[in-house]
Design a protein around this motif. Sequence first.
Motif, mmCIF file in Angstrom:
data_model
loop_
_atom_site.group_PDB
_atom_site.id
_atom_site.type_symbol
_atom_site.label_atom_id
_atom_site.label_comp_id
_atom_site.label_asym_id
_atom_site.label_seq_id
_atom_site.Cartn_x
_atom_site.Cartn_y
_atom_site.Cartn_z
ATOM 1 N N PRO A 98 0.820 -1.234 0.000
ATOM 2 C CA PRO A 98 0.000 0.000 0.000
ATOM 3 C C PRO A 98 0.846 1.273 0.000
ATOM 4 C CG PRO A 98 -0.906 -1.608 1.524
ATOM 5 C CD PRO A 98 0.401 -2.169 1.062
ATOM 6 N N GLU A 99 1.930 1.274 0.736
ATOM 7 C CA GLU A 99 2.767 2.474 0.808
ATOM 8 C C GLU A 99 3.364 2.808 -0.550
ATOM 9 O OE1 GLU A 99 6.474 4.226 3.499
ATOM 10 O OE2 GLU A 99 5.745 2.177 3.785
ATOM 11 N N ARG A 100 3.841 1.787 -1.285
ATOM 12 C CA ARG A 100 4.429 2.028 -2.595
ATOM 13 C C ARG A 100 3.363 2.442 -3.609
ATOM 14 N NH1 ARG A 100 9.539 0.582 -3.768
ATOM 15 N NH2 ARG A 100 10.764 -0.401 -2.121
ATOM 16 N N ILE A 101 2.176 1.853 -3.498
ATOM 17 C CA ILE A 101 1.100 2.215 -4.432
ATOM 18 C C ILE A 101 0.755 3.687 -4.269
ATOM 19 C CG2 ILE A 101 -1.346 1.862 -4.923
ATOM 20 C CD1 ILE A 101 -0.917 -1.105 -4.270
ATOM 21 N N GLU A 102 0.652 4.174 -3.024
ATOM 22 C CA GLU A 102 0.336 5.584 -2.811
ATOM 23 C C GLU A 102 1.490 6.460 -3.284
ATOM 24 O OE1 GLU A 102 -1.584 7.206 0.941
ATOM 25 O OE2 GLU A 102 0.343 8.241 1.001
ATOM 26 N N ALA A 103 2.725 6.051 -2.977
ATOM 27 C CA ALA A 103 3.880 6.862 -3.377
ATOM 28 C C ALA A 103 3.945 7.010 -4.895
ATOM 29 C CB ALA A 103 5.167 6.236 -2.847
ATOM 30 N N ALA A 104 3.536 5.969 -5.627
ATOM 31 C CA ALA A 104 3.586 6.022 -7.092
ATOM 32 C C ALA A 104 2.606 7.040 -7.663
ATOM 33 C CB ALA A 104 3.295 4.637 -7.666
ATOM 34 N N GLY B 71 0.759 13.232 8.255
ATOM 35 C CA GLY B 71 1.383 12.754 9.488
ATOM 36 C C GLY B 71 0.555 11.660 10.127
ATOM 37 N N SER B 72 0.815 11.424 11.410
ATOM 38 C CA SER B 72 0.125 10.334 12.111
ATOM 39 C C SER B 72 -1.376 10.591 12.188
ATOM 40 C CB SER B 72 0.711 10.172 13.514
ATOM 41 O OG SER B 72 0.571 11.378 14.264
ATOM 42 N N GLY B 73 -1.778 11.876 12.346
ATOM 43 C CA GLY B 73 -3.201 12.184 12.418
ATOM 44 C C GLY B 73 -3.922 11.860 11.117
ATOM 45 N N THR B 74 -3.329 12.252 9.999
ATOM 46 C CA THR B 74 -3.939 11.965 8.701
ATOM 47 C C THR B 74 -3.975 10.465 8.438
ATOM 48 O OG1 THR B 74 -3.145 14.086 7.829
ATOM 49 C CG2 THR B 74 -3.799 12.418 6.225
ATOM 50 N N ARG B 75 -2.892 9.777 8.781
ATOM 51 C CA ARG B 75 -2.854 8.324 8.548
ATOM 52 C C ARG B 75 -3.928 7.616 9.379
ATOM 53 N NH1 ARG B 75 -0.803 7.766 3.753
ATOM 54 N NH2 ARG B 75 1.241 8.725 3.536
ATOM 55 N N ALA B 76 -4.111 8.061 10.619
ATOM 56 C CA ALA B 76 -5.152 7.452 11.451
ATOM 57 C C ALA B 76 -6.539 7.736 10.873
ATOM 58 C CB ALA B 76 -5.053 7.980 12.880
ATOM 59 N N ALA B 77 -6.734 8.973 10.360
ATOM 60 C CA ALA B 77 -8.028 9.316 9.759
ATOM 61 C C ALA B 77 -8.286 8.470 8.510
ATOM 62 C CB ALA B 77 -8.057 10.807 9.414
ATOM 63 N N ILE B 78 -7.255 8.271 7.683
ATOM 64 C CA ILE B 78 -7.404 7.446 6.481
ATOM 65 C C ILE B 78 -7.759 6.011 6.861
ATOM 66 C CG2 ILE B 78 -6.133 6.410 4.543
ATOM 67 C CD1 ILE B 78 -4.570 9.035 4.319
ATOM 68 N N ALA B 79 -7.062 5.477 7.866
ATOM 69 C CA ALA B 79 -7.336 4.093 8.288
ATOM 70 C C ALA B 79 -8.772 3.953 8.787
ATOM 71 C CB ALA B 79 -6.345 3.681 9.374
ATOM 72 N N GLY C 21 -11.566 1.532 7.112
ATOM 73 C CA GLY C 21 -12.284 0.510 7.859
ATOM 74 C C GLY C 21 -13.788 0.653 7.769
ATOM 75 N N ASN C 22 -14.265 1.897 7.773
ATOM 76 C CA ASN C 22 -15.708 2.137 7.702
ATOM 77 C C ASN C 22 -16.279 1.972 6.302
ATOM 78 O OD1 ASN C 22 -15.809 2.694 10.433
ATOM 79 N ND2 ASN C 22 -15.530 4.902 10.155
ATOM 80 N N ARG D 47 -7.414 -1.607 6.473
ATOM 81 C CA ARG D 47 -6.961 -0.412 7.202
ATOM 82 C C ARG D 47 -5.436 -0.263 7.071
ATOM 83 N NH1 ARG D 47 -10.894 1.166 11.232
ATOM 84 N NH2 ARG D 47 -9.197 2.053 12.453
ATOM 85 N N THR D 48 -4.983 0.119 5.869
ATOM 86 C CA THR D 48 -3.544 0.255 5.627
ATOM 87 C C THR D 48 -3.029 1.647 5.971
ATOM 88 O OG1 THR D 48 -3.850 0.972 3.329
ATOM 89 C CG2 THR D 48 -3.739 -1.407 3.750
ATOM 90 N N SER D 49 -3.911 2.632 6.029
ATOM 91 C CA SER D 49 -3.600 4.060 6.227
ATOM 92 C C SER D 49 -2.929 4.681 4.997
ATOM 93 C CB SER D 49 -2.744 4.302 7.475
ATOM 94 O OG SER D 49 -1.398 3.938 7.276
ATOM 95 N N PHE D 50 -2.869 3.947 3.883
ATOM 96 C CA PHE D 50 -2.350 4.476 2.619
ATOM 97 C C PHE D 50 -3.434 4.316 1.551
ATOM 98 C CE2 PHE D 50 1.407 3.351 5.030
ATOM 99 C CZ PHE D 50 2.230 4.455 4.840
ATOM 100 N N LEU D 51 -3.551 5.309 0.682
ATOM 101 C CA LEU D 51 -4.635 5.336 -0.302
ATOM 102 C C LEU D 51 -4.154 4.913 -1.677
ATOM 103 C CD1 LEU D 51 -6.126 8.798 0.733
ATOM 104 C CD2 LEU D 51 -7.228 6.587 1.085
ATOM 105 N N ASN D 52 -5.054 4.253 -2.416
ATOM 106 C CA ASN D 52 -4.803 4.042 -3.835
ATOM 107 C C ASN D 52 -5.711 4.971 -4.636
ATOM 108 O OD1 ASN D 52 -7.396 2.823 -4.070
ATOM 109 N ND2 ASN D 52 -6.545 0.829 -3.486
ATOM 110 N N ARG D 53 -5.574 4.937 -5.968
ATOM 111 C CA ARG D 53 -6.303 5.897 -6.807
ATOM 112 C C ARG D 53 -7.821 5.739 -6.657
ATOM 113 N NH1 ARG D 53 -4.450 8.959 -10.691
ATOM 114 N NH2 ARG D 53 -2.488 7.777 -10.755
#
Length: 544
Positions: free
Chosen positions: A273-279, A309-317, A321-322, A327-333
């Motif tokens: 997930p981290e690499r997918i978002e970074a790409a 940061g940690s706040g955004t990552r927690a919000a994404i996760a 989940g919902n 719940r990877t905390s990293f987004l894809n397209r």
Amino acid sequence: MFRRILTATAFWIVTLLPAQASTGIALVIANQNYDRVRNAQGAGSVLQSVRRLEEMGFRVELATDLSAPAMEAALTQLSGALGDPANERVVIVYSGHVVSAKYGTWLMGTEATAADPDSVARQGVRLQRLLDLAAQRQGGAIVAIADYGFPQVNAQGFSSGLPGSVAVPQGVSLVRGSGAGVTEFLRAIAAPGVNIGTLVRRRGSVQLEGFDPHLLTFLPADHQPVVDFELQAWESAVSTHSIEGYQAFLGEYPNGTYAEQARAELQSLQNTPERIEAALNLSRNERRAIQRDLTILGYEPRGIDGIFGSGTRAAIASWQGNNGHARTSFLNRDQIFALAQQGAQRAAELEAEARARQQAEERRDRAFWRDTGSGQDEVGLRSYLENFPDGIFSNVAQQRLDRIEADRRAAAQARDRAAWDQARQADRIPAYRQYIRDFPDGAFVEQARTRIRQLNAPEVPDPNIEAAQAAEAALRLPRFTREIIEQRLAAMGLEPGPVDGNFNNHTRRAIRRYQRASNMPVTGYLTQAIVARLLAEGVIDLLR
């Protein structure tokens, strides 16, 4: 636990390949740490022989602290590998607790609790199992047992350690002794031109039973281990378990034996997930948009600054989940598109809700203005301002009251005015009552009674203005953002005054009107949530 040279099954896969002949295969089990009985201290010393066996071309499966079922599983894998005739020799090593009886000998797993008929069958593996496997390589098979006995044997017919003699199948050499003795034997026998019987008799720290060839050596005198360069490269790639390692292996062996496994591992690492978002190479503004969408949807990213940061990552996760995502905390397209769509929909809903509340508030405002005389008398004007301090007619009401006050001041006599000013300065109920007693027909009697009612009314806690001021200041809104907010307030008919980025009393009143219409705490100061909503609503208006 297993320390495998490759993956969970890769070693045995290698041995099954119809490749060039190898020196042989070896299984080394060292059970030193037991769960419920005294440890077999020193049993792990046999591991020191592993490197020497590997140097001589043996493919070694090393396992430590195994339960009886795990030992059985390892032996089953070994049995499958022995089906390949390319494996000319086999060495099976066990180091740990041993229990024996007239009808068998058991090598105990780490879950062992007692030496009795019920326990040994469940918590141990029969020595005969190892001997039968070794018998598949008659003349090239060694079973080595480092015997640590058993801590306590109370059951009748059972004894600690190996029996005095063992019936060994034809062509199998059984070597027994201490951990140190077995280790030295294995290191010495893994050399070209060494005879098993001669070595045992020379050392004296181990005993030999079964096959004792006087003229044959375990490894030929001219033995040269086969070097499998591809296997070495694959083991190196697996040990690093990195994208660069697997890419280097595929660059050297694109069609090799392990190429398919390498590609699978490479794809697994590249698709994290981290690499997918970074790409996606999200810009700072795109990250801000994601944070705004999260805020509008009720997920707190702890700032709309374009920094995840940690706040955004927690919000994404939490959002993931919902919405049925991992719940990877990293987004894809696809997730970014879904989040943006939800944010726009929720922003439109909030705008519609706010507009409906504002319209309802305006209807109530106009009705109250009408019912109190449409500003024709002082009582009605004051009542209107008490209920709608930022209402539609608040400017008109205040201007009329100002004129009434000015007219009253001009008409009041000096004594009346001085007494009223004195009461206003004190601003206490006794002072206003004294004024009314002294001037029952005074110009300010109605104002005094209104003020008494206000002072007698139960106090309504005001919003924490200082905290609201500090919260808005912490946002550090640039001038162009403040101007956009003033434009939005003006477009909504909230009369914020000039659009110049300077928040004056008119702007504060417009903000209070917006907060009241949006069912928010009414402070007149901005919060992160209000800014996100106003900016999001502005984007929606542009898209219409």
